[in-house]
Design an enzyme around this catalytic site. Sequence first.
Site, PDB file in Angstrom:
ATOM      1  N   SER A  33       3.538  -2.087  10.169  1.00 22.09           N
ATOM      2  CA  SER A  33       4.992  -2.153  10.327  1.00 22.09           C
ATOM      3  C   SER A  33       5.592  -3.507   9.922  1.00 22.09           C
ATOM      4  O   SER A  33       6.514  -3.996  10.565  1.00 22.09           O
ATOM      5  CB  SER A  33       5.392  -1.792  11.762  1.00 22.09           C
ATOM      6  N   ASN A  36       0.878  -1.174   0.000  1.00 22.54           N
ATOM      7  CA  ASN A  36       0.000   0.000   0.000  1.00 22.54           C
ATOM      8  C   ASN A  36       0.913   1.221   0.000  1.00 22.54           C
ATOM      9  O   ASN A  36       1.529   1.536   1.007  1.00 22.54           O
ATOM     10  CB  ASN A  36      -0.896  -0.017   1.247  1.00 22.54           C
ATOM     11  N   GLU A  48      -6.753   4.802   7.787  1.00 21.24           N
ATOM     12  CA  GLU A  48      -6.514   6.225   7.492  1.00 21.24           C
ATOM     13  C   GLU A  48      -7.744   6.851   6.827  1.00 21.24           C
ATOM     14  O   GLU A  48      -8.072   8.007   7.074  1.00 21.24           O
ATOM     15  CB  GLU A  48      -5.249   6.375   6.632  1.00 21.24           C
ATOM     16  N   LYS A  63       0.141   4.288  -0.245  1.00 19.13           N
ATOM     17  CA  LYS A  63      -0.431   5.504   0.352  1.00 19.13           C
ATOM     18  C   LYS A  63      -0.153   6.703  -0.570  1.00 19.13           C
ATOM     19  O   LYS A  63      -0.157   6.541  -1.789  1.00 19.13           O
ATOM     20  CB  LYS A  63       0.108   5.692   1.769  1.00 19.13           C
ATOM     21  N   HIS A 104      -9.508   1.348   4.783  1.00 17.96           N
ATOM     22  CA  HIS A 104      -8.228   1.503   5.494  1.00 17.96           C
ATOM     23  C   HIS A 104      -8.433   2.438   6.688  1.00 17.96           C
ATOM     24  O   HIS A 104      -9.216   3.391   6.603  1.00 17.96           O
ATOM     25  CB  HIS A 104      -7.171   2.068   4.541  1.00 17.96           C
TER      26      HIS A 104
HETATM   27  P1  13P Z   1       3.121   0.425   7.546  1.00 23.06           P
HETATM   28  O1  13P Z   1       3.591  -0.887   6.983  1.00 23.06           O
HETATM   29  O2  13P Z   1       3.859   1.605   7.009  1.00 23.06           O
HETATM   30  O3  13P Z   1       3.027   0.375   9.033  1.00 23.06           O
HETATM   31  O4  13P Z   1       1.597   0.622   7.015  1.00 23.06           O
HETATM   32  C1  13P Z   1       0.703  -0.407   7.152  1.00 23.06           C
HETATM   33  C2  13P Z   1      -0.513  -0.085   6.382  1.00 23.06           C
HETATM   34  O5  13P Z   1      -1.268   0.799   6.730  1.00 23.06           O
HETATM   35  C3  13P Z   1      -0.764  -0.838   5.145  1.00 23.06           C
HETATM   36  O6  13P Z   1      -2.045  -0.585   4.659  1.00 23.06           O
END
Ligand code: 13P
Length: 248
Positions: free
Chosen positions: A208, A5, A92, A7, A90
Amino acid sequence: MIAGNWKMFKTRDEALQFIYAVNMEVPKKEFVDTVVCAQAPVLRDLVKRQGENLRIGAQNMHEEVEGAFTGEVSAAMLENIGVDYVIIGHSERREYYNETDERVNLKLHQAFRYGLTPILCVGEALETREANETNAFVKKQVEIALNGLGPRQVKELVIAYEPIWAIGTGRTATNEQANETISVIREVLKSLYDQETAENTRILYGGSVKPENIDGLMAEPHIDGALVGGASLDVKSFLRIADAAYTK
Ligand code: 13P
């Protein structure tokens, strides 16, 4: 399955550099489904260049067919440019853009109408975990999200368990915590559908995930793969994580 992802990262130039570098290197699709979920402006470019073993996903879509929704993208638009996957719900999106469980449910129905495979994200905040309410919270998220979907659809979709406190924090859930909550999700699927659906729905862990911790996560029986944020931006670490799923 390993899904990146991205983002809100990577310009078109950076996205193309990445796809040329990973295309021939990802594991064969008979062994691992490898997916990159990218930002809307580069999706078509990535689809055109995706190799045989790589698939492209979007990070969000609107639940309506079309309309006066400035800035939004529909399922039909994604399907029309050859996108295969779409992340839905998600944390976020839930936190910054007011996505409710009910909207997540509408989006899942809409994604299926257009032949997109949804990657449904669920997961609790730190306060919820510390209050020992994780299982009830995640159960409710899954129940509302899947409302009205049949077992065939559920077996097609992908669920990603992403505890919010582990996203972008460098603080991963332990292998046991991730496995345990994912097993709770399987129990929810069993109670809503049946044993076979619970066993055959792919459930990923996210939060993470890095080359350093992927092997331990993959060794857990209930974890079918990972949804990877930060570590999916780098070619070498993305490939290393995809390889870990291959050897599972
Ligand atoms: P990270 O791997 O940067 O923690 O993000 C996880 C995530 O939100 C994947 O959708």
